[in-house]
Design a protein around this motif. Structure first.
Motif, PDB file in Angstrom:
ATOM      1  N   LEU A 223      10.193  -7.817  -0.080  1.00 27.61           N
ATOM      2  CA  LEU A 223       9.325  -8.505  -1.055  1.00 27.61           C
ATOM      3  C   LEU A 223       8.460  -7.482  -1.802  1.00 27.61           C
ATOM      4  CD1 LEU A 223       7.962 -10.911  -2.414  1.00 27.61           C
ATOM      5  CD2 LEU A 223       6.544 -11.203  -0.367  1.00 27.61           C
ATOM      6  N   ALA A 224       7.878  -6.536  -1.043  1.00 25.52           N
ATOM      7  CA  ALA A 224       7.019  -5.527  -1.674  1.00 25.52           C
ATOM      8  C   ALA A 224       7.816  -4.735  -2.712  1.00 25.52           C
ATOM      9  CB  ALA A 224       6.428  -4.598  -0.618  1.00 25.52           C
ATOM     10  N   GLN A 225       9.060  -4.399  -2.362  1.00 24.31           N
ATOM     11  CA  GLN A 225       9.888  -3.637  -3.302  1.00 24.31           C
ATOM     12  C   GLN A 225      10.179  -4.456  -4.564  1.00 24.31           C
ATOM     13  OE1 GLN A 225      10.447  -0.350  -2.699  1.00 24.31           O
ATOM     14  NE2 GLN A 225      11.082  -0.357  -4.846  1.00 24.31           N
ATOM     15  N   HIS A 226      10.479  -5.732  -4.367  1.00 23.43           N
ATOM     16  CA  HIS A 226      10.712  -6.606  -5.536  1.00 23.43           C
ATOM     17  C   HIS A 226       9.453  -6.664  -6.410  1.00 23.43           C
ATOM     18  CE1 HIS A 226      14.489  -7.917  -3.866  1.00 23.43           C
ATOM     19  NE2 HIS A 226      14.668  -8.776  -4.849  1.00 23.43           N
ATOM     20  N   ILE A 227       8.295  -6.699  -5.748  1.00 17.98           N
ATOM     21  CA  ILE A 227       7.051  -6.797  -6.523  1.00 17.98           C
ATOM     22  C   ILE A 227       6.840  -5.534  -7.360  1.00 17.98           C
ATOM     23  CG2 ILE A 227       4.524  -6.886  -6.321  1.00 17.98           C
ATOM     24  CD1 ILE A 227       4.952  -8.853  -3.945  1.00 17.98           C
ATOM     25  N   VAL A 228       6.967  -4.370  -6.720  1.00 15.03           N
ATOM     26  CA  VAL A 228       6.709  -3.152  -7.514  1.00 15.03           C
ATOM     27  C   VAL A 228       7.788  -2.934  -8.578  1.00 15.03           C
ATOM     28  CG1 VAL A 228       5.303  -1.954  -5.779  1.00 15.03           C
ATOM     29  CG2 VAL A 228       7.741  -1.559  -5.840  1.00 15.03           C
ATOM     30  N   ASP A 229       8.989  -3.437  -8.331  1.00 13.08           N
ATOM     31  CA  ASP A 229      10.049  -3.331  -9.348  1.00 13.08           C
ATOM     32  C   ASP A 229       9.945  -4.443 -10.391  1.00 13.08           C
ATOM     33  OD1 ASP A 229      11.031  -1.199  -7.989  1.00 13.08           O
ATOM     34  OD2 ASP A 229      12.648  -2.285  -6.982  1.00 13.08           O
TER      35      ASP A 229
ATOM     36  N   GLN B 132       0.850  -1.214   0.000  1.00 20.33           N
ATOM     37  CA  GLN B 132       0.000   0.000   0.000  1.00 20.33           C
ATOM     38  C   GLN B 132       0.877   1.254   0.000  1.00 20.33           C
ATOM     39  OE1 GLN B 132      -2.317  -0.859   3.452  1.00 20.33           O
ATOM     40  NE2 GLN B 132      -3.511  -2.437   2.405  1.00 20.33           N
ATOM     41  N   GLU B 133       1.954   1.215   0.829  1.00 16.81           N
ATOM     42  CA  GLU B 133       2.855   2.383   0.854  1.00 16.81           C
ATOM     43  C   GLU B 133       3.476   2.654  -0.502  1.00 16.81           C
ATOM     44  OE1 GLU B 133       5.841   2.158   3.903  1.00 16.81           O
ATOM     45  OE2 GLU B 133       4.305   1.952   5.451  1.00 16.81           O
ATOM     46  N   ARG B 134       3.540   1.589  -1.321  1.00 22.32           N
ATOM     47  CA  ARG B 134       4.137   1.753  -2.656  1.00 22.32           C
ATOM     48  C   ARG B 134       3.063   1.937  -3.727  1.00 22.32           C
ATOM     49  NH1 ARG B 134       7.209  -0.918   0.697  1.00 22.32           N
ATOM     50  NH2 ARG B 134       9.483  -0.870   0.537  1.00 22.32           N
TER      51      ARG B 134
END
Ligand SMILES: Cc1cc2nc3c(=O)[nH]c(=O)nc-3n(C[C@H](O)[C@H](O)[C@H](O)COP(=O)(O)O)c2cc1C
Length: 281
Positions: free
Chosen positions: A158-164, A29-31
């Motif tokens: 994990l969230a960062q990998h997902i958005v990237d 959500q933050e991303r």
């Protein structure tokens, strides 16, 4: 990716997988993603299918049981709708110590339905087994005292990998990760021993019925005021860990407070209550 709707379907016996699912959702959500953690006990298959249709990506989470997925989650995965266009999926699992390929071993089944698993990640969380399984196993499990901040960091990663859109797969080689060894023995013993370990101390039981309400697979019924266990147990430990009287016995042995502290494992944070996983919102 912005505003992408991402339902995260999870099963959690004692709160760890719930907690990690919430962490991942908050980080997404933050991303800028619209991530929503959903206990599979609170949706019908039809509702889940509708959400998946709208989703840009799907998340799945479950606790590891002997390098395996809980039967209730296996059934959920088997019932996933077929999709077109290689809908991306991430799988996260929570475990006390190790599962080898625990997040990735069902890939064939999942990918045959048209999903593309791009992330399969293991989160070490506190061990929820407080049954007296003999001192060697107990000592090994005590050695693994997972720290929540570490899991929180991994959720952010994990969230960062997902958005990237950068893949991250743990236990990619099923053979070399050795998860199959543990799964083999766990499955072999499942019907003959693991799922039939429960009984009750009739002196302690107050017939409150909490075990009946919490059981995710309706495996417990009250007969003459006492819980009777069927043969559909998933070994999630809810009945044992959340009995207010500590009246449930595992392998005919009561909970041992000298070995494990005044109460069994009740979840990673004090605000967690297992009722939150089953009550309709
Ligand atoms: C029947 C059973 C088997 C388990 N097997 C493993 C295992 O093979 N490896 C491991 O690291 N943890 C194992 N655990 C520990 C749980 O996977 C771990 O505590 C998990 O985070 C619990 O998640 P939950 O609170 O969402 O139910 C097992 C727990 C149970 C109840």
């Amino acid at each position: 990716m912005t505003e992408a709707f991402i339902p995260i379907f999870y099963f959690s016996g004692t709160g760890n997988t719930w907690w990690v699912g919430n962490q991942i959702a908050e980080e997404l959500q933050e991303r800028g993603c619209q991530a929503q953690p959903i206990s599979i006990e609170q949706v019908t298959d039809d509702e889940a299918h509708e959400l998946i249709e709208k989703a840009a990506m799907v998340g799945i989470g479950y606790p590891i049981y002997g390098s395996d997925a809980p039967l209730i989650m296996q059934a959920f995965i088997e019932n996933l709708p077929a999709v077109t266009g290689q809908k991306p999926m991430f799988i996260y699992v929570t475990q006390a110590a190790w599962s080898g390929d625990g997040a990735y071993f069902m890939r064939k089944l999942i990918e045959a339905k048209g999903y593309q698993i791009r992330w399969a990640v293991h989160f070490n969380m506190p061990n929820n087994i407080n049954a007296d399984l003999g001192w060697i196993i107990t000592m090994i499990l005590k050695l693994f005292q997972a720290k929540l901040p570490h899991a929180a960091e991994r959720a952010a990663k994990l969230a960062q990998h997902i958005v990237d859109n950068q893949p991250w797969i743990m236990g990619k080689s099923s053979f070399l990760s050795f998860g199959w060894t543990q799964r083999f023995f766990f499955r072999k013993g499942f019907d003959s021993s693991h799922k039939n370990i429960w009984s009750v101390d009739a002196e302690k039981c107050t017939s409150c019925g909490r075990c009946v309400r919490l059981c995710p697979v309706d495996n417990i019924t009250l007969v003459d005021g006492l819980p009777q266990f069927g043969d559909q147990c998933n070994i999630c430990l809810r009945c044992y860990n959340y009995c207010p009287e500590l009246a449930i016995l595992a392998y005919k042995r009561p909970y041992n407070p000298q070995m494990f502290g005044t109460q069994p494992y009740q979840g990673p944070v004090s605000e967690f209550k297992p009722e939150m996983l089953i009550e309709k919102k």
